[in-house]
Design an enzyme around this catalytic site. Sequence first.
Site, short mmCIF file in Angstrom:
data_model
loop_
_atom_site.label_atom_id
_atom_site.label_comp_id
_atom_site.label_asym_id
_atom_site.label_seq_id
_atom_site.Cartn_x
_atom_site.Cartn_y
_atom_site.Cartn_z
N PHE A 190 -35.73 12.64 -33.09
CA PHE A 190 -35.88 12.94 -34.51
C PHE A 190 -37.28 12.52 -34.99
CE2 PHE A 190 -35.45 11.57 -39.01
CZ PHE A 190 -35.30 12.84 -39.54
N GLN A 191 -37.93 13.41 -35.67
CA GLN A 191 -39.30 13.20 -36.19
C GLN A 191 -40.27 12.83 -35.08
OE1 GLN A 191 -39.17 10.71 -39.80
NE2 GLN A 191 -38.90 12.59 -40.96
N GLU A 240 -49.02 13.40 -47.13
CA GLU A 240 -49.90 12.75 -46.15
C GLU A 240 -51.29 13.39 -46.11
OE1 GLU A 240 -46.75 13.57 -45.61
OE2 GLU A 240 -45.70 11.87 -44.72
N MET A 279 -63.90 32.81 -55.18
CA MET A 279 -64.80 33.18 -54.09
C MET A 279 -64.21 34.34 -53.29
SD MET A 279 -67.80 32.45 -53.18
CE MET A 279 -68.44 30.78 -53.33
N LYS A 320 -42.44 2.86 -32.27
CA LYS A 320 -41.75 1.87 -33.09
C LYS A 320 -41.41 0.61 -32.31
CE LYS A 320 -38.36 1.64 -36.79
NZ LYS A 320 -37.22 2.27 -37.45
#
Lengths: 594, 171
Positions: A122-123, A60, A490, A172
């Site tokens: 969940f999630q 993502e 760097m 949802k």
Amino acid sequence: MQSGKQAAPAEQMSGAELVIKALIDQGVEVIFGYPGGAVLPIYDALFKQNAIRHVLVRHEQGAVHAAEGYARSTGKPGVVLVTSGPGATNAVTGLTDALLDSIPVICLTGQVATHLIGSDAFQECDTTGITRPCTKHNYLVKDVNDLARVVHEAFYVATTGRPGPVVIDLPKDIQVAQGPYTGPANVKHKTYRPRVDGDEAKIKEAVALMAAAERPIFYTGGGIINAGPRASELLRELVKLTGFPITNTLMGLGAYPGTDKQFLGMLGMHGTWEANHAMHDCDVMIAIGARFDDRITGRLNAFSPGSKKIHVDIDPSSHNKTVRCDLNIVGDACKVLEQMIAAWKQGGYKPNRKALDAWWQQIDQWRARDCLKYKTDPKIIKPQQAIQRLYELTKDRDTFITTEVGQHQMWAAQFYKFDKPNRWMTSGGLGTMGYGLPAAVGVQIGNPGKLVVDIAGEASILMNIQELGTAAQYRLPVKVFILNNEYMGMVRQWQELLHGGRYSQSYSEALPDFVKLAEAFHCVGLRCTDPADLDGVIKEMIAIDRPVVVDVAVDKTENCFPMVPSGAAHNEMIVAEEGGGDSATVSEEGMALV
Amino acid sequence: MSAPKQPIQSHILSVLVDNEPGILARVVGMFSGRGYNIESLTVAEVSDAAHLSRITVVTSGPANVIEQIKAQLGRLVPVHRVHDLTVEGPHVARELALIKVAGTGEKRVESLRIADIFRARAVDSTIESFVFELTGTPEKISAFIELMKPLGLVDVSRTGVVAISRGAQAM
């Protein structure tokens, strides 16, 4: 059938279909995303239509960077679709990147059903809570009747004023509920009306100040790019009209042609000798769409001490934030440039030729220092040389460059010359390693047929290397040009200059074989270790119409100069020949700075 | 190498916002995220029809930081207007406090006497305690609390400052 009603009832559809319809009406052509449980209804709605293309990324974070690359190279907002919980948290780095670089991104996140919110389902995560400080604005839609309006509002907020990322969290149950559709024309934001036109009196004052200047300089940034290609054209016109020198920030490269002789190169920590000295010694500074970042100013109380400063920015909070300016103009860069040109012409102003000639003579002396000079070696490829050759071999075509973060990024900014805006995509504010490859994917999607090169380091590229899979799947011929010095360069450079050469954890141990890695991802792998082969490998890379990873073995100890050490002033730069191990130039207070 | 020290001033900011979920978190998060002070903060809906809330926040800092706080507040999308009452002219600032004092005998009588002087009202009473309600400037409330300490101060609950400009004009 209802009778007696005047207006036709709004079209009813599911929340998921509402989202897709709203996106189509906003002109969205492509979404970067990754499916999951909490966005399945939207993926189902996507499946049933052909107007919007979905690009399946591999992580993502990559989706947001790809959307950023798409937005920065096309001028259109980027759209992201991810699931709840880890989908949203993985997007956070990308969102923060887009916030700091002011990139318009709309990120749709799935959420657990409204009745489950707060139950540690969940999630589930508190997406609006987590993303509140890393977005320009965010929404949690709890009523399907608000959904269409929220999507249209999100586009308005993301793209107007100072652009930025906007998150829409979609439970949802809202995605499956039936609701009415409202078109974009019917949505007006309640409060948000950024000021676009500059104050005329202040513009007149600014122009008068410019005409009287003896040692003026334009200092312009990403705001010009964000204001659209016309802003870049107007900037050119104003710079030509006045004959003043101009420098660009890292974010602003391409707004003014890098090959023009009035261009002094980039300024700031790794800016050119001439740009930084001109900033330090100028008497009138015209800052447009730039925000006096610490990478630009160096030590604040020594920043351009003798100058009158004009600051044009669309975000009022950018004014006087770190540097106090004499004339602050709130407005869109494009609009204000237009007003400035008009005021300059109307006032019949002429620049002070005599003073300007003397100023250019001084600048030419600084230029003669040739601060980007480096020594080539017949046996070892110098990283600067690799970028210079890449530039020479690609400058005749319309090339788009993305970068990761580190030395290679600064060398790219110094040695690759951009003549057009929207050709240079780099993580400026947040400094996100792993930005370049997914950004290149987004750039290539938005600019099919164009050459897109991610100038990378071997450490950065491993942070989002999985996006090679995306490039392969969609046959995106992006080129990953790795300057491999086997160090987080760097970090190594700062350890050399500031920490007595104690290279703590900065060596890239156990590197993969990048050629085999490319092949494992269905891409082409090339390697270059000999300066004599450099041109040949670059040409081969360009000729291959597939994603290519080029592993260029470069000098492991090369440092990026010039450098304004932390806590130092612009005129206390160190350059290559005097650079090595001079830790005395960094003050104790500077050591505490990043 | 730090900038010359500017005097720290306290300012009352009145912020009109859309009354939407998360707006308070947005404002408070901006203060903590950017390292600004909140001395007090009050919030309530002020227009039911327009879904508007007013947040009154007392903050302190040097003048340039106050300017930056106002600009950062103005930048939040649901914020309609930001007013700095401290610089914009005459205004009224008030705070309400509920103060519980427990004691018997002479101390109890003394607390009641002082409450009378401050025009505090006893809104709850038992044989051995009072709850006083007091409105006024924050200084007045602090002074009353100081006096209650030796007389059996138990608990204090203060609202923080609410403020409004004087005169006929809307803010």
